[in-house]
Design a protein around this motif. Structure first.
Motif, PDB file in Angstrom:
ATOM      1  N   LEU A  33       0.737  -1.103  -0.022  1.00 40.21           N
ATOM      2  CA  LEU A  33       0.187   0.188  -0.001  1.00 40.21           C
ATOM      3  C   LEU A  33       0.860   1.109  -0.174  1.00 40.21           C
ATOM      4  CD1 LEU A  33      -2.814  -1.012   2.720  1.00 40.21           C
ATOM      5  CD2 LEU A  33      -2.924  -0.786  -0.004  1.00 40.21           C
ATOM      6  N   VAL A  34       2.148   1.338   0.273  1.00 39.10           N
ATOM      7  CA  VAL A  34       2.995   2.395  -0.110  1.00 39.10           C
ATOM      8  C   VAL A  34       3.965   2.153  -1.093  1.00 39.10           C
ATOM      9  CG1 VAL A  34       3.225   2.879   2.423  1.00 39.10           C
ATOM     10  CG2 VAL A  34       4.920   1.390   1.374  1.00 39.10           C
ATOM     11  N   GLY A  35       3.543   1.276  -2.172  1.00 41.00           N
ATOM     12  CA  GLY A  35       4.242   0.897  -3.407  1.00 41.00           C
ATOM     13  C   GLY A  35       5.647   0.123  -3.354  1.00 41.00           C
ATOM     14  N   ASP A  36       5.904  -0.607  -2.129  1.00 36.89           N
ATOM     15  CA  ASP A  36       7.119  -1.321  -2.021  1.00 36.89           C
ATOM     16  C   ASP A  36       6.789  -2.737  -2.124  1.00 36.89           C
ATOM     17  OD1 ASP A  36       9.581  -2.241  -1.466  1.00 36.89           O
ATOM     18  OD2 ASP A  36       9.710  -1.561   0.758  1.00 36.89           O
ATOM     19  N   ILE A  42       1.528  -6.215 -10.055  1.00 39.28           N
ATOM     20  CA  ILE A  42       2.010  -4.977  -9.806  1.00 39.28           C
ATOM     21  C   ILE A  42       3.673  -4.586 -10.143  1.00 39.28           C
ATOM     22  CG2 ILE A  42       2.199  -2.827  -8.171  1.00 39.28           C
ATOM     23  CD1 ILE A  42      -0.188  -4.047  -6.717  1.00 39.28           C
ATOM     24  N   SER A  43       4.420  -5.411 -10.013  1.00 39.16           N
ATOM     25  CA  SER A  43       5.968  -5.224 -10.176  1.00 39.16           C
ATOM     26  C   SER A  43       6.064  -5.722 -11.529  1.00 39.16           C
ATOM     27  CB  SER A  43       6.731  -6.194  -9.212  1.00 39.16           C
ATOM     28  OG  SER A  43       6.210  -7.370  -9.308  1.00 39.16           O
ATOM     29  N   GLY A  44       5.217  -6.319 -12.346  1.00 37.01           N
ATOM     30  CA  GLY A  44       5.558  -6.665 -13.781  1.00 37.01           C
ATOM     31  C   GLY A  44       5.919  -8.053 -14.205  1.00 37.01           C
ATOM     32  N   PRO A  85       1.451   2.113  -8.084  1.00 43.76           N
ATOM     33  CA  PRO A  85       1.587   0.755  -7.608  1.00 43.76           C
ATOM     34  C   PRO A  85       0.797   0.799  -6.153  1.00 43.76           C
ATOM     35  CG  PRO A  85       3.673   1.292  -8.467  1.00 43.76           C
ATOM     36  CD  PRO A  85       2.793   2.615  -8.586  1.00 43.76           C
ATOM     37  N   ALA A  86       0.760   2.077  -5.585  1.00 42.62           N
ATOM     38  CA  ALA A  86       0.131   1.657  -4.177  1.00 42.62           C
ATOM     39  C   ALA A  86      -1.438   1.833  -4.459  1.00 42.62           C
ATOM     40  CB  ALA A  86       0.560   2.870  -3.373  1.00 42.62           C
ATOM     41  N   GLY A  93      -3.253   8.368 -10.506  1.00 42.98           N
ATOM     42  CA  GLY A  93      -1.768   8.406 -10.815  1.00 42.98           C
ATOM     43  C   GLY A  93      -1.096   9.279  -9.775  1.00 42.98           C
ATOM     44  N   GLN A  94      -1.580   9.781  -8.680  1.00 38.46           N
ATOM     45  CA  GLN A  94      -0.884  10.591  -7.831  1.00 38.46           C
ATOM     46  C   GLN A  94      -1.155   9.956  -6.194  1.00 38.46           C
ATOM     47  OE1 GLN A  94      -1.890  14.713  -8.305  1.00 38.46           O
ATOM     48  NE2 GLN A  94      -1.402  14.644 -10.384  1.00 38.46           N
ATOM     49  N   ASP A  95       0.050   9.549  -5.694  1.00 40.66           N
ATOM     50  CA  ASP A  95      -0.177   9.289  -4.250  1.00 40.66           C
ATOM     51  C   ASP A  95      -0.512  10.336  -3.209  1.00 40.66           C
ATOM     52  OD1 ASP A  95       0.136   6.336  -4.549  1.00 40.66           O
ATOM     53  OD2 ASP A  95       2.215   6.394  -4.986  1.00 40.66           O
ATOM     54  N   ASP A  96      -1.311  10.172  -2.199  1.00 39.14           N
ATOM     55  CA  ASP A  96      -1.407  11.069  -1.047  1.00 39.14           C
ATOM     56  C   ASP A  96       0.323  11.378  -0.470  1.00 39.14           C
ATOM     57  OD1 ASP A  96      -0.468   9.573   1.087  1.00 39.14           O
ATOM     58  OD2 ASP A  96      -2.492   8.876   1.059  1.00 39.14           O
ATOM     59  N   ALA A  97       0.337  12.460   0.048  1.00 35.86           N
ATOM     60  CA  ALA A  97       1.763  13.155   0.380  1.00 35.86           C
ATOM     61  C   ALA A  97       2.607  12.252   1.298  1.00 35.86           C
ATOM     62  CB  ALA A  97       1.303  14.270   1.214  1.00 35.86           C
ATOM     63  N   GLN A  98       1.891  11.384   2.287  1.00 35.01           N
ATOM     64  CA  GLN A  98       2.632  10.398   3.274  1.00 35.01           C
ATOM     65  C   GLN A  98       3.181   9.456   2.295  1.00 35.01           C
ATOM     66  OE1 GLN A  98       0.064   9.238   6.580  1.00 35.01           O
ATOM     67  NE2 GLN A  98       1.505  10.175   7.798  1.00 35.01           N
TER      68      GLN A  98
END
Length: 592
Positions: A136-139, A169-171, A236-237, A255-260
């Motif tokens: 959920l943070v894209g990692d 998600i990672s392809g 990804p998140a 296409g834009q994650d929130d600031a955190q």
């Protein structure tokens, strides 16, 4: 390669066979429904809390059970109450981390997972939820390591589905298919949903839509199709949130994650793996990339670029659907109360709440995207116009909450709203005026409902009422509703009456000390109750004026004989005391 193609063919064959097997899907043995997972554990924990509201173990068990029931708000409340009693307990960090993950606060969740690990919680115990928080943070890389740890420890099918989604998600198309294949062969409907989302993420939109049409009714398939077309444009998140939690971002946030999340650094925040893995190079490599994974990523990016040119017309495109109702529906996975989920079908109705507010339709939600003026927006004959579909979406600007956080006293729980009306009349009459003027409200709580008195201006005020009710033998505890949580007035209930005279009836007590200084009496009570070996548990302290001094009292006791029995037990322990009966109207109050 041949093995991968064989597995790919087998997955396709499993889909066709399952969709074609209408008899197998519709003919089901009639069985008595079981209680939802966690309901029995919650009931047992609440019973223990009724005996002792400060039982930390019961609070933690109640929080874990509330997560199983999907009531994340209640879980956070239980864990927060336990944290106020034992701030350093690692089980509290773990529980809050799990709850924050499900409510899409992954950065906070990862910090709490790290605290739990430092406190001694093993990696295997929290690997599944911690992996989802990393996704959920894209990692994705850290998430996949943890999912595999969880599967080695015996985790269930949900973790396997999350791992497959993360690989998409990672392809990693081959890894995605290989991980999901065993569940597809078993006919796991949730796995078909994951495959649909995964293919959409990989840019194979048509294949994803075909699965949705095969596994859902025509109406439901037409609703989910616009979301599948936009999966390649998400971060990804956002893809992980949509595929695992059923939460799609608002049009302005695509296409834009929130600031955190955008500020989160995987190389700095990564916790998965062993110590050696933290020494591996991170970030994009220098020089040309020729590895297979780079090729996969390049292909995936080209697919995303191609889909972006199509996505701008998604709001006006019509979708031809089969007139034949499909064999099964993909189940919804939304578990987040704070954001609008993807609407995958009708949900069970609550007992008390009114109908939900009107939602944005797709035409409004996608209004920010420019359309080619040469494209016709008229639907073809027999097609569904997706502009008319009422689908849930997040708004671009969060509106001020209609329901602010407030403080209450919870006096009962129950499934039957009408039965709670009888409970309110009984409790408000017996409250001796401590609930005077307060009205009755209800709030959904899993399969049941809370019966609340209030609201109160502060949490401290609610706690004081709980203490006064406890002194007269009424169990209750303070409850703070979350921002946006709707509380419903109990229909037909009257405000609690004022106290009948006399407000302080004659009761029986055991006097254990006297003194002028009430603060010093508090120290005396702690010393005496420790030496009483449990004889004074839940019996005080209370005080009553005695000339210029105060009596320190334990009780009340049902009768004078029981008060004398308590005096005799204390005498055997070397504690001097004597029975005392307060007069009608004599004020006896709890010692703060």
């Amino acid at each position: 390669m041949a093995r991968y193609e064989a597995k790919k063919w087998a997955a396709g064959a499993a889909i066709v066979a399952l969709a074609a097997s209408g008899q197998g899907l519709r003919s089901q043995e009639v069985v008595q429904p079981l209680p939802p997972p966690g309901s029995q554990e919650l009931s047992a924990a609440l019973q223990r809390l009724a005996d002792n509201g400060n039982d930390v173990s019961a609070l933690l068990d109640a929080g874990d059970a509330a997560i199983k029931l999907g009531d994340v708000t209640a879980a956070i409340g239980f864990f927060g109450r336990a944290q106020a009693l034992t701030p350093s307990n690692p089980r509290i960090s773990l529980g809050l981390a799990r709850a924050y993950t499900l409510s899409r606060r992954p950065v906070e969740a990862l910090r709490l997972f790290a605290e739990a690990e430092k406190g001694g919680i093993s990696q295997q115990v929290m690997a599944a939820e911690r992996g989802l928080a990393f996704d959920l943070v894209g990692d994705s890389r850290s998430a996949q390591e943890l999912y595999r740890i969880a599967l080695e420890a015996g985790a269930g099918d949900e973790v396997r589905r999350n791992l497959a989604l993360s690989l998409a998600i990672s392809g990693d198309r081959a890894g995605f298919e290989e991980t999901l294949l065993p569940l597809l062969e078993q006919g796991d409907f949730a796995a078909f949903r994951t495959r649909s989302f995964g293919l959409a993420i990989l840019g194979e939109t048509d294949a994803a839509i075909k699965i949705a049409r095969d596994m859902m009714s025509a109406q439901m398939a037409s609703r989910i199709e616009p979301y599948l077309r936009y999966m390649t444009r998400l971060t990804p998140a956002q893809q992980a949130a949509a595929g695992a939690l059923g939460v799609f971002p608002g049009s302005a946030a695509i296409g834009q994650d929130d600031a955190q999340i955008a500020a989160y650094s995987p190389t700095r925040g990564r916790q998965a793996g062993n110590a050696d893995s933290r020494l591996e190079p991170a970030g994009r490599p220098l020089g040309p990339q020729s590895s297979a994974s780079s090729a996969n990523r390049s292909t995936h990016q080209q697919q995303r670029d191609r889909s972006q040119s199509e996505a701008a017309t998604a709001a006006s495109r019509t979708v031809e659907v089969s007139p034949v109702e499909r064999a099964a529906e993909l189940p919804s996975v939304n578990r987040e109360p704070a954001t609008q989920p993807i609407d995958l079908g009708p949900q069970p109705a609550r007992q008390a709440p009114p109908p939900p507010p009107a939602r944005q339709n797709l035409e409004q939600a996608f209004a920010a995207f420019d359309l080619d003026k040469t494209i016709s927006t008229a639907p073809r004959t027999g097609a569904v116009d997706i502009r008319t579909i009422d689908a849930p979406r997040e708004t671009d600007e969060p509106a001020a909450p209609v329901h602010p956080p407030r403080h209450w006293v919870q006096v009962a729980t129950g499934r039957d709203i009408s039965a709670l009306g009888f409970d309110w009349r009984r409790i408000s009459r017996n409250a001796e005026g401590h609930l005077a003027g307060k009205s009755a409200f209800t709030a959904p709580w899993g399969e049941a409902n809370r019966l609340l008195a209030g609201p109160y201006d502060t949490l401290r005020e609610a706690r004081e009422v709980v203490d006064r009710l406890k002194a007269i033998g009424l169990d209750s505890f303070p409850f703070s509703s979350a921002r946006g949580e709707e509380i419903f007035p109990l229909g037909g209930a009257r405000p609690a009456p004022a106290a009948a005279k006399p407000s302080h009836p004659s009761r029986h007590w055991v006097q254990v000390a006297t003194g002028r200084d009430r603060d010093a009496l508090g120290f005396d009570w702690r010393r005496i109750s420790r030496g009483a070996e449990g004889s004074l548990e839940a019996k005080g302290p209370f005080v009553a004026k005695w000339g210029e001094a105060n009596r320190l009292l334990a009780g009340p006791y049902p009768s004078a004989s029981e008060a004398r029995d308590a005096v005799n037990r204390l005498k055997q322990l070397g504690i001097d005391s004597f029975p005392f009966t307060s007069e009608e109207g004599e004020v006896v109050e709890a010692l703060d």
